[in-house]
Write a protein that holds these residues in place. Sequence first.
Motif, PDB file in Angstrom:
ATOM      1  N   GLU A 146      -1.750  42.607  61.506  1.00 57.70           N
ATOM      2  CA  GLU A 146      -0.995  43.738  60.958  1.00 57.70           C
ATOM      3  C   GLU A 146      -1.894  44.662  60.144  1.00 57.70           C
ATOM      4  OE1 GLU A 146       2.300  46.162  60.654  1.00 57.70           O
ATOM      5  OE2 GLU A 146       1.892  44.491  61.988  1.00 57.70           O
ATOM      6  N   MET A 193      -3.934  46.622  62.668  1.00 61.78           N
ATOM      7  CA  MET A 193      -3.120  47.604  63.378  1.00 61.78           C
ATOM      8  C   MET A 193      -2.691  48.754  62.466  1.00 61.78           C
ATOM      9  SD  MET A 193      -1.056  44.877  65.739  1.00 61.78           S
ATOM     10  CE  MET A 193       0.061  46.021  66.511  1.00 61.78           C
ATOM     11  N   LEU A 194      -2.352  48.451  61.232  1.00 58.45           N
ATOM     12  CA  LEU A 194      -1.968  49.526  60.306  1.00 58.45           C
ATOM     13  C   LEU A 194      -3.127  50.481  60.045  1.00 58.45           C
ATOM     14  CD1 LEU A 194       0.218  47.632  57.680  1.00 58.45           C
ATOM     15  CD2 LEU A 194       0.981  49.432  59.247  1.00 58.45           C
ATOM     16  N   THR A 195      -4.331  49.946  59.949  1.00 54.87           N
ATOM     17  CA  THR A 195      -5.476  50.817  59.672  1.00 54.87           C
ATOM     18  C   THR A 195      -5.973  51.514  60.931  1.00 54.87           C
ATOM     19  OG1 THR A 195      -6.996  48.937  59.813  1.00 54.87           O
ATOM     20  CG2 THR A 195      -6.208  49.562  57.617  1.00 54.87           C
ATOM     21  N   TRP A 247      -4.334  51.761  64.190  1.00 56.74           N
ATOM     22  CA  TRP A 247      -3.341  52.507  64.954  1.00 56.74           C
ATOM     23  C   TRP A 247      -2.601  53.530  64.115  1.00 56.74           C
ATOM     24  CZ3 TRP A 247      -0.621  48.228  68.290  1.00 56.74           C
ATOM     25  CH2 TRP A 247      -1.468  47.866  69.338  1.00 56.74           C
ATOM     26  N   GLU A 248      -2.243  53.137  62.908  1.00 58.91           N
ATOM     27  CA  GLU A 248      -1.444  54.049  62.086  1.00 58.91           C
ATOM     28  C   GLU A 248      -2.301  54.948  61.217  1.00 58.91           C
ATOM     29  OE1 GLU A 248       1.483  53.942  63.193  1.00 58.91           O
ATOM     30  OE2 GLU A 248       1.245  51.980  64.123  1.00 58.91           O
ATOM     31  N   GLY A 249      -3.608  54.645  61.147  1.00 52.79           N
ATOM     32  CA  GLY A 249      -4.523  55.483  60.369  1.00 52.79           C
ATOM     33  C   GLY A 249      -4.340  55.359  58.872  1.00 52.79           C
ATOM     34  N   LEU A 250      -3.776  54.248  58.413  1.00 55.34           N
ATOM     35  CA  LEU A 250      -3.563  54.072  56.977  1.00 55.34           C
ATOM     36  C   LEU A 250      -4.854  53.630  56.296  1.00 55.34           C
ATOM     37  CD1 LEU A 250      -0.112  52.232  56.828  1.00 55.34           C
ATOM     38  CD2 LEU A 250      -0.574  54.675  56.753  1.00 55.34           C
ATOM     39  N   GLU A 295      -3.001  52.083  51.306  1.00 57.58           N
ATOM     40  CA  GLU A 295      -1.697  52.386  51.885  1.00 57.58           C
ATOM     41  C   GLU A 295      -1.148  51.176  52.647  1.00 57.58           C
ATOM     42  OE1 GLU A 295      -2.195  57.161  52.743  1.00 57.58           O
ATOM     43  OE2 GLU A 295      -3.191  55.733  54.093  1.00 57.58           O
ATOM     44  N   ALA A 296      -2.021  50.518  53.397  1.00 57.59           N
ATOM     45  CA  ALA A 296      -1.603  49.308  54.109  1.00 57.59           C
ATOM     46  C   ALA A 296      -1.159  48.247  53.116  1.00 57.59           C
ATOM     47  CB  ALA A 296      -2.745  48.786  54.986  1.00 57.59           C
ATOM     48  N   VAL A 302       2.367  48.917  52.146  1.00 56.55           N
ATOM     49  CA  VAL A 302       3.295  48.544  53.215  1.00 56.55           C
ATOM     50  C   VAL A 302       3.499  47.037  53.243  1.00 56.55           C
ATOM     51  CG1 VAL A 302       3.590  48.454  55.722  1.00 56.55           C
ATOM     52  CG2 VAL A 302       2.776  50.559  54.648  1.00 56.55           C
TER      53      VAL A 302
END
Length: 188
Positions: free
Chosen positions: A124, A127-129, A131-134, A138-139, A142
């Motif tokens: 996770e 993927m957050l960093t 795919w989501e560009g966080l 920020e991750a 979340v």
Amino acid sequence: MTSATAHEDRFRRIYAGNFEQLLAYALRRVDQPADAADVVAETFLVAWRRHREIPDGAEARLWLYGVARRVLSNHLRGGVRRERLGVRLRQRLSAAVTPDPSSEVSDRLTVRAALARLGDLDREVLMLTAWEGLEPREAAAVLEVSPAVVRTRLSRARARLREFVGDDPGPPGHVFDVLATPVPKEGR
């Protein structure tokens, strides 16, 4: 008998006496049985909330039909809105997604398989960093963990992903370039 008990008893009688007719009414007006069940459930929810407005006797059924008609109307309008949104979303997705050469698809499937081997939190974080560009902070928000935990997990996840993909992941950063483009899940 208390007024609450009397209210519950009256509602049960109204429910039992009208459920089948309201369900038939809804089934004749929607495409899916689940939608009919939603309409009837919402109708009786409104009836429960507005129990003081329900007339006595046979008039109760007519009142329920009126409520069901309004609930159904809202349901159908919502379906039209959902369909329009779906059309717009499909148009945007088709414009944004270009067909991939088969080697890229193969690379992405390899990366997807490697991702599946990571632990849940490591996957996770990655993927957050990716795919989501966080950013890691920020991750962390979340995932409700500290940014230090995210940075540690991210470093470990990247190393393990490179290990799982193999010694020759292509050009430097290739694994993460591939990772940045999501692979549609099978069956979709």
